[in-house]
Design an enzyme around this catalytic site. Structure first.
Site, PDB file in Angstrom:
ATOM      1  N   PHE A 183       4.049  27.086  -4.134  1.00 57.84           N
ATOM      2  CA  PHE A 183       4.317  26.453  -2.655  1.00 57.84           C
ATOM      3  C   PHE A 183       3.181  26.738  -1.956  1.00 57.84           C
ATOM      4  CE2 PHE A 183       5.572  26.539   1.684  1.00 57.84           C
ATOM      5  CZ  PHE A 183       6.583  24.859   1.917  1.00 57.84           C
ATOM      6  N   VAL A 184       2.804  25.811  -1.069  1.00 56.09           N
ATOM      7  CA  VAL A 184       0.624  25.288  -0.431  1.00 56.09           C
ATOM      8  C   VAL A 184       1.202  25.551   1.175  1.00 56.09           C
ATOM      9  CG1 VAL A 184      -0.170  25.232  -2.557  1.00 56.09           C
ATOM     10  CG2 VAL A 184       0.938  23.447  -1.460  1.00 56.09           C
ATOM     11  N   GLU A 195       0.269   9.951   1.242  1.00 57.72           N
ATOM     12  CA  GLU A 195       1.201  10.806   1.524  1.00 57.72           C
ATOM     13  C   GLU A 195       0.306  12.351   1.121  1.00 57.72           C
ATOM     14  OE1 GLU A 195       3.687  12.638   1.754  1.00 57.72           O
ATOM     15  OE2 GLU A 195       5.347  12.664   1.060  1.00 57.72           O
ATOM     16  N   ASP A 196       0.985  13.573   1.736  1.00 52.46           N
ATOM     17  CA  ASP A 196       0.133  15.192   1.999  1.00 52.46           C
ATOM     18  C   ASP A 196       0.336  15.468   0.124  1.00 52.46           C
ATOM     19  OD1 ASP A 196       3.271  15.620   1.825  1.00 52.46           O
ATOM     20  OD2 ASP A 196       2.240  16.895   4.106  1.00 52.46           O
ATOM     21  N   ARG A 208      -0.722  24.179   9.337  1.00 56.98           N
ATOM     22  CA  ARG A 208      -0.524  22.872   8.647  1.00 56.98           C
ATOM     23  C   ARG A 208      -2.238  22.337   9.375  1.00 56.98           C
ATOM     24  NH1 ARG A 208       3.411  19.264   8.176  1.00 56.98           N
ATOM     25  NH2 ARG A 208       5.231  19.815   9.571  1.00 56.98           N
ATOM     26  N   ASP A 228       2.947  22.458   5.973  1.00 59.71           N
ATOM     27  CA  ASP A 228       3.299  23.440   6.415  1.00 59.71           C
ATOM     28  C   ASP A 228       4.103  24.735   5.914  1.00 59.71           C
ATOM     29  OD1 ASP A 228       5.153  20.988   6.811  1.00 59.71           O
ATOM     30  OD2 ASP A 228       6.254  23.221   7.758  1.00 59.71           O
ATOM     31  N   GLY A 270       3.193  15.310   7.416  1.00 59.33           N
ATOM     32  CA  GLY A 270       2.183  16.192   6.912  1.00 59.33           C
ATOM     33  C   GLY A 270       0.713  15.484   6.492  1.00 59.33           C
ATOM     34  N   ASP A 280       6.277  16.555  -4.517  1.00 63.49           N
ATOM     35  CA  ASP A 280       7.144  17.221  -5.188  1.00 63.49           C
ATOM     36  C   ASP A 280       8.103  16.863  -6.423  1.00 63.49           C
ATOM     37  OD1 ASP A 280       7.675  20.604  -5.878  1.00 63.49           O
ATOM     38  OD2 ASP A 280       9.848  20.282  -4.543  1.00 63.49           O
TER      39      ASP A 280
HETATM   40  P1  IMP Z   1       9.713  15.449  -2.496  1.00 66.86           P
HETATM   41  O1  IMP Z   1      10.112  14.761  -2.304  1.00 66.86           O
HETATM   42  O2  IMP Z   1      10.342  16.634  -3.128  1.00 66.86           O
HETATM   43  O3  IMP Z   1       8.117  14.649  -3.686  1.00 66.86           O
HETATM   44  O4  IMP Z   1       8.918  16.238  -1.263  1.00 66.86           O
HETATM   45  C1  IMP Z   1       7.515  15.953  -0.102  1.00 66.86           C
HETATM   46  C2  IMP Z   1       7.529  16.525   0.581  1.00 66.86           C
HETATM   47  O5  IMP Z   1       8.228  17.827   0.496  1.00 66.86           O
HETATM   48  C3  IMP Z   1       6.238  16.828   0.623  1.00 66.86           C
HETATM   49  O6  IMP Z   1       5.966  15.578   1.319  1.00 66.86           O
HETATM   50  C4  IMP Z   1       6.661  18.000   2.192  1.00 66.86           C
HETATM   51  O7  IMP Z   1       6.196  17.175   3.479  1.00 66.86           O
HETATM   52  C5  IMP Z   1       6.568  18.560   1.477  1.00 66.86           C
HETATM   53  N1  IMP Z   1       6.352  19.876   0.364  1.00 66.86           N
HETATM   54  C6  IMP Z   1       6.739  19.260  -1.335  1.00 66.86           C
HETATM   55  N2  IMP Z   1       6.028  20.830  -1.385  1.00 66.86           N
HETATM   56  C7  IMP Z   1       5.744  21.369  -0.793  1.00 66.86           C
HETATM   57  C8  IMP Z   1       4.759  22.525  -0.567  1.00 66.86           C
HETATM   58  O8  IMP Z   1       4.368  22.969  -1.297  1.00 66.86           O
HETATM   59  N3  IMP Z   1       3.884  23.526   0.472  1.00 66.86           N
HETATM   60  C9  IMP Z   1       4.030  22.181   2.072  1.00 66.86           C
HETATM   61  N4  IMP Z   1       5.113  21.679   2.156  1.00 66.86           N
HETATM   62  C10 IMP Z   1       5.381  21.243   0.618  1.00 66.86           C
HETATM   63 MG    MG Z   2       5.458  15.319   3.972  1.00 68.32          MG
END
Ligand code: IMP
Ligand code: MG
Length: 178
Positions: A150-151, A97-98, A163, A157, A43, A101
């Site tokens: 969810f974006v 990081e993108d 993407r 993606d 991402g 969450d």
């Molecule tokens: P975390 O471990 O929950 O913080 O996950 C982060 C990862 O989940 C990001 O690097 C994304 O790859 C994916 N992610 C989290 N939220 C979204 C979203 O809204 N759209 C797409 N991918 C997401």
């Molecule tokens: Mg990611």
């Protein structure tokens, strides 16, 4: 506009302007340091490509691939599928990081990388959903606080699609029911 899109949250122009600002701030903070940008595939590659080119200082780039899997009633686990190519001991590491969450992915990655004794370890994300955290992770640089949707786009993606959109968008419910 692509017919799967419900709404654009951040336009390509808004993202571009913010990435330039972040690049300026990072260039200032790391002016006299040997910076290593660590990116978690896939991402964040779009953000990395733009952010790295907005820096006025030189930087190295390395990649990791991680996966997350959870079993029923058990906490999710993170596993490294591809590790960094080079050691980071004594390096100034900035994780790019993108989106953050719940924070579990970065929690695991920072814990793992800290054990390798970098000179410093910081986090830079373009989007953040701070109200979704289950672990204490806070970015040192954050582009935008993201609404609780969810974006997709700008690297993010849904089922590996979308993407390449240059903006951040929400998909129509019939396309993405999340
Ligand atoms: P975390 O471990 O929950 O913080 O996950 C982060 C990862 O989940 C990001 O690097 C994304 O790859 C994916 N992610 C989290 N939220 C979204 C979203 O809204 N759209 C797409 N991918 C997401
Ligand atoms: Mg990611």
């Amino acid at each position: 506009m692509n017919s799967d899109i419900e709404e654009i949250l951040f336009s390509a122009e808004q993202i571009k302007a913010r990435v330039l600002e972040m690049g300026r701030e990072i260039s200032k903070d790391y002016a006299d340091k040997d910076l290593l940008l660590v990116t978690v595939l896939r991402g964040a590659i779009i953000f990395l490509a733009d952010l790295s080119r907005s820096l006025s200082i030189q930087a190295s780039i390395d990649f990791m691939v991680v996966t997350r899997y959870g079993y029923r009633d058990q906490p999710e686990e993170v596993k490294i599928l591809k590790d960094l190519d080079a050691p980071i001991e004594g390096r100034h590491v900035l994780i790019v990081e993108d989106i953050i969450d719940n924070g579990e992915t970065l929690h695991y990655i920072t814990k793992t990388l800290k054990l390798r004794n970098p000179a410093s370890l910081k986090i830079c994300t373009l989007f953040d959903k701070p109200y979704r955290r289950t672990v204490p992770i806070k970015p040192d640089y954050n582009g935008f606080v993201c609404p609780d949707r969810f974006v997709v786009g700008y690297g993010l993606d849904f089922k590996q699609r979308y993407r390449n959109f240059p903006f951040l968008a929400v998909l129509k419910r019939e396309v993405c029911p999340i």
